[in-house]
Design an enzyme around this catalytic site. Structure first.
Site, PDB file in Angstrom:
ATOM      1  N   PHE A  85       0.843  -1.203   0.000  1.00  0.00           N
ATOM      2  CA  PHE A  85       0.000   0.000   0.000  1.00  0.00           C
ATOM      3  C   PHE A  85       0.875   1.248   0.000  1.00  0.00           C
ATOM      4  CE2 PHE A  85      -2.850   3.201   1.693  1.00  0.00           C
ATOM      5  CZ  PHE A  85      -4.138   2.807   1.351  1.00  0.00           C
ATOM      6  N   GLY A  86       0.669   2.115  -1.001  1.00  0.00           N
ATOM      7  CA  GLY A  86       1.406   3.387  -1.035  1.00  0.00           C
ATOM      8  C   GLY A  86       0.466   4.481  -0.564  1.00  0.00           C
ATOM      9  N   GLY A 101      -2.701   4.593  -1.696  1.00  0.00           N
ATOM     10  CA  GLY A 101      -4.055   4.039  -1.724  1.00  0.00           C
ATOM     11  C   GLY A 101      -4.944   4.668  -2.775  1.00  0.00           C
ATOM     12  N   SER A 138      -5.175   3.883  -6.037  1.00  0.00           N
ATOM     13  CA  SER A 138      -5.424   3.041  -7.219  1.00  0.00           C
ATOM     14  C   SER A 138      -6.859   3.193  -7.717  1.00  0.00           C
ATOM     15  CB  SER A 138      -5.176   1.569  -6.897  1.00  0.00           C
ATOM     16  OG  SER A 138      -5.646   0.753  -7.976  1.00  0.00           O
ATOM     17  N   GLU A 190       3.320  -3.612  -9.685  1.00  0.00           N
ATOM     18  CA  GLU A 190       2.075  -3.461  -8.913  1.00  0.00           C
ATOM     19  C   GLU A 190       2.006  -4.362  -7.676  1.00  0.00           C
ATOM     20  OE1 GLU A 190      -1.606  -3.044 -11.057  1.00  0.00           O
ATOM     21  OE2 GLU A 190      -0.652  -2.258 -12.849  1.00  0.00           O
ATOM     22  N   LEU A 204       5.719  -8.540  -7.169  1.00  0.00           N
ATOM     23  CA  LEU A 204       7.065  -9.127  -7.122  1.00  0.00           C
ATOM     24  C   LEU A 204       7.814  -8.791  -5.841  1.00  0.00           C
ATOM     25  CD1 LEU A 204       8.231  -8.421 -10.812  1.00  0.00           C
ATOM     26  CD2 LEU A 204       7.144 -10.498  -9.900  1.00  0.00           C
ATOM     27  N   ILE A 237       8.782  -2.194  -3.199  1.00  0.00           N
ATOM     28  CA  ILE A 237       9.755  -1.206  -3.674  1.00  0.00           C
ATOM     29  C   ILE A 237      10.070  -0.289  -2.486  1.00  0.00           C
ATOM     30  CG2 ILE A 237      10.162   0.692  -5.288  1.00  0.00           C
ATOM     31  CD1 ILE A 237       7.930  -0.656  -7.071  1.00  0.00           C
ATOM     32  N   ARG A 285     -16.048  14.716  -7.223  1.00  0.00           N
ATOM     33  CA  ARG A 285     -16.768  13.440  -7.147  1.00  0.00           C
ATOM     34  C   ARG A 285     -17.338  13.188  -5.752  1.00  0.00           C
ATOM     35  NH1 ARG A 285     -13.570   7.924  -8.053  1.00  0.00           N
ATOM     36  NH2 ARG A 285     -12.860   8.540  -5.972  1.00  0.00           N
ATOM     37  N   TYR A 287      -7.904   9.998 -22.567  1.00  0.00           N
ATOM     38  CA  TYR A 287      -8.389   9.900 -21.190  1.00  0.00           C
ATOM     39  C   TYR A 287      -9.872  10.286 -21.162  1.00  0.00           C
ATOM     40  CZ  TYR A 287      -8.043  10.208 -16.104  1.00  0.00           C
ATOM     41  OH  TYR A 287      -8.182   9.998 -14.757  1.00  0.00           O
TER      42      TYR A 287
END
Lengths: 565, 565
Positions: free
Chosen positions: A146-147, A149, A151, A279, A282, A285, A427, A484
């Site tokens: 978790f960086g 969050g 995503s 992601e 693996l 990071i 939003r 986009y």
């Protein structure tokens, strides 16, 4: 001197962050005061009889199951990081169980989220991470790195690996220091859990910039950017994050992969480009060395109005092929241009002079063939030395003039810079009133760009009757550009999840039919997995899974996503 | 109009290629007539009593073992490609059993090469390759993919996989067509077996260039460039090959990996960057889509003379950091500058006027602090529009003036362009006279560049007493540059192989001690394997091997190299 106006005062204390919406509690949409007018617009545009309130469920009411980690597990895990850095409370577990896609937020709002992490661990050192990975591998505990969050592709979807008993969120944000700066080679080595504003602010204090400003900038981390192949708004100048990284350190359950610091090399497949996009499958990071730039001497951001989409696409292509230095060439299509014009008018008083001015302006635009409903705005960003910026401006001018565009001044550019990180907050508000909004993106080569632009819009609007889709082109290259899309729609009252799933499938199938990637910079996560696997093919998927199985033999890392079956 | 003067008339008929030296039989060193003077120089410089002749062994005398492929194997393999495209004759087998490193050529010269391929197959279609891979996987036959055969790192070392019975060379050069050009997106899809000159010539006819000119250009292929992460001499403008590829097709024994045509994407680890650098271990690269450029309007290549290495390194760094558009910034250190000056004087008559001119020139240089033995030449290459070239020149000028450099005119640049692919032929001649020459290269960040430059020279000269080492810096980046060494030495009469192995070890250890990669653009192959594995670490190596085992389950592809144990 700071590169761009940044909000470097955000308080990231967990309980100050919204658990079910964008941003921090003390940050909000800049035009909040105009929400009644915005809602009126939505009502008119979507021909709604009424605006219905759709408030979110409260945190206390979320159906949160009991943690499946045993007291012994919790004790052991907390022994690695200290008691204060292992969390099992309701807020932490819910906050770490979803990202910030419409689908994730919708499920939080409506109490439909089904899977939750069983605990959250906040390590601060590589050695702590190594212990956690080892423990989880031995004890059948899945781990979701978790960086920030942020995503929007289900990268944080809580999926327990086969035969595993619980899911742990590994939050990296306590590892957030700039470790060193090399002023000769213009690089910095930085811990991966650092949030965008802190990273940029500290570099700016030394007159450097990373130049990486993704839309999620305020609530995402360096490690998250690398893991998901993020793109910043000035990517024309600074490149995507995978071009910005010089080296990285990845801690996997089988050991550490640390790439060499070299400007370029010919030493087999590029591990930096395997780590970028991994992601969380693996390893974790923990450190990234990045290329820095001196803060540019000046900047010039301005708007251009084009008669329609084709001429604006050609302008962008020709500017790239002419190798003109730009930071940003951001095209809003006719639909998006119309929305931004409306938002731009909000809160301005309709004095007689203003009305007259608008009338004249519209008459002039019409005379030039720049009609409402067709015209497109391109925001051009130039950063660099005064000389370079002036030269780029002069080099672009004949291109836009030939394309029939009008120069619309720097105010548009300034407004964009000031509001650049503000839109996601909108939003939060409209979801309280029965309106849904989502974004999806892809990229393609110039020869297919116009067709795909149109096909994407059609697919979106067909997938949700009564919806409105728009598109911008936010990143461009030698051989093509990113598309986009944004879709706005009244939520289906009964089956809002199915509504979203149908839309997602339709537009993703359209990208696939056009042989365009399922993402340009959001990533794959769980939501895009099947399109990713179809496009890459079974050999490509199996190969990466083979690599994963060596690094993560017990398959505890972010199970069920990307190339993991 | 052609981009650069290229020799597009080389006859690649196999028997017209030298089996034990650089190039084709009808191509040669441009200053061949001056070989006696060059040999005299070598005698003087290396204080040799005499120049001894060391002629190469004849092809007929090469100790070539019988092919280990059975008549049934040969029949089956030829059924896939047609009888004429399976070769077992002496020339073909020997030609395909070594690359063009000093070590490879030395062993061919002295009849010390021990392993040879058992046959050579020339497929022309993907379907043929699929059959060959399947047959070899089933029948325990190792495969060494072969492009131009110019590897200088043991990429073609004939190693039979464990438990395998024979080794097949798979020559790709019959797959050599430009399949399509996209003039809108500026890309071309090209079969990977095409040689450099044909590729560039055909693009030039349509006013495009790939801009990729590695030293091996005339005898290497697109697929080989990608497989080994090649760098062209104008890499500052066009990038290394891994930046030029837009997509690629790789045929592995387990299936095909074909990457999407997109300008950028966020879809997991980048398969393009796994294929680039795979050096034949993962599959056969059959098609590559590359980015094209229009042939630049003009070019300006010129020389600068710097007082010493430090100021010239700073100039290159500052030019990169100032983001000045260049195609090439090629620095020759003091030793290399001296050699090129000598070669430049060769064949020119020493008229009284010439002597006087030289005397004055030397006096001026000395007055400016540009002393023989210290001064360094930087060749600057600019390509682009007239305006861009003029602007780059003006932007560079204050940088070199501040560094105390003198403008040395365009003649130096022109000479370099004309002779750029010529130097490798020189080795063919001097190896006939007891002289050895080899090159090795690495890269590092600017902060370590000067130290590593010196350490590399010292390691080389210490490894072979009486040798002369020199260095140039041929590619530069935002954060660092490549260092490219050449060593000249009298061959050890008795143990020339050991002499080379010792030198290779010493300089490679030095690179490793400086945490610099074992190669910037030559690759890993067999010669660099242990340094590569040490630098990447066991997890990184094992991960790639895990990926390989999925694609190449029987491990028939280029066994024993890079990450394959």
């Amino acid at each position: 001197m700071f590169y761009h106006e940044l909000n470097s005062k955000i308080d990231y204390t967990r309980t100050n962050l919204r658990w079910n919406a964008w941003g921090a509690n003390d940050q909000d949409f800049g035009r909040k005061a105009q929400m009644p007018q915005i809602l009126e617009l939505l009502k008119r545009e979507f021909q709604l009889d009424t605006i219905r309130e759709t408030p979110a469920v409260a945190l206390e009411d979320i159906h949160l199951p009991k943690s499946k980690l045993s007291p012994a597990d919790l004790k052991n895990l907390s022994s690695f990081v200290g008691k204060n850095n292992l969390k099992v409370d309701r807020f932490e577990r819910v906050f770490h169980s979803a990202g910030r896609s419409y689908y994730d937020v919708l499920r939080l709002h409506t109490n439909k989220l089904k899977s939750f992490v069983d605990a959250v661990v906040y390590p601060q050192k590589d050695s702590e991470i190594i212990k956690i990975l080892e423990y989880c591998s031995k004890n059948k505990i899945s781990i979701i790195p978790f960086g920030g969050g942020s995503s929007v592709v289900g990268g944080l979807e809580v999926i327990k690996g086969k035969g595993q008993k619980a899911v742990l969120s590994l939050d990296t944000t306590r590892m957030a220091e700039i470790l060193s700066i090399d002023p000769i080679s213009l690089t910095a080595t930085i811990q991966a859990g650092i949030y965008g504003p802190k990273l940029e602010h500290e570099l700016n204090l030394k007159r450097y910039t990373l130049g990486h400003f993704p839309q999620s900038f305020e609530y995402s981390t360096l490690g998250g950017w690398v893991a998901a192949r993020s793109a910043g708004q000035q990517s024309n100048r600074y490149g995507k994050i995978e071009e910005i990284i010089a080296s990285a350190k990845l801690i996997s359950p089988s050991g550490v992969v640390e790439t060499l610091r070299a400007p370029a090399a010919s030493i087999g497949p590029d591990w930096n480009q395997i780590i970028a996009g991994s992601e969380g499958l693996l390893g974790i990071i923990t450190e990234v060395t990045v290329k820095l730039h001196k803060i540019p001497e000046t900047r010039k951001y301005f708007g251009l109005v084009f008669p329609e989409i084709r001429s604006s696409l050609n302008f962008i292509r020709k500017a790239n092929h002419a190798e003109i230095k730009t930071s940003m060439l951001r095209l809003s299509d006719a639909n998006e241009t119309r929305l931004y014009e409306y938002l731009g008018q909000l809160g301005k008083k309709n004095t007689p002079i203003r009305i007259l001015k608008n009338l004249i302006q519209n008459a002039v635009l019409k005379l030039k063939g720049l009609e409402e409903g067709k015209k497109c705005v391109v925001l051009v960003g130039l950063d660099g030395s005064r000389l370079d910026v002036a030269r780029s401006f002069e080099a672009l001018k004949p291109l836009w003039q030939k394309a029939g565009a009008l120069y619309a001044g720097e105010k548009l550019g300034q407004n964009w810079i000031h509001g650049r990180f503000n839109m996601p907050y909108l939003r939060n508000h409209i979801m309280q009133f029965g309106m849904g909004v989502d974004t999806m993106e892809t990229s393609t080569t110039y020869d297919r760009l116009e067709d795909l632009h149109q096909a994407g819009l059609e697919a979106l609007e067909a997938s949700i009757p009564g919806s409105k889709a728009m598109c911008h082109l936010s990143h461009s290259y030698h051989d093509g550009a990113c598309l986009y899309y944004t879709i706005l729609f009244p939520m289906d009252e009964k089956k809002p999840e199915e509504q979203w799933l149908k839309m997602k499938k339709k537009v993703s199938d359209t990208f696939a039919n056009h042989k365009a990637p399922i993402s340009h910079h959001h990533g794959v996560g769980f939501d895009h997995k099947s399109w990713y696997q179809n496009a890459l093919g079974k050999t490509g998927v199996a190969g990466l899974n083979g690599l994963k199985k060596v690094l993560d033999q017990k398959e505890v890392l972010n199970p069920g996503k990307l190339f993991h079956s």
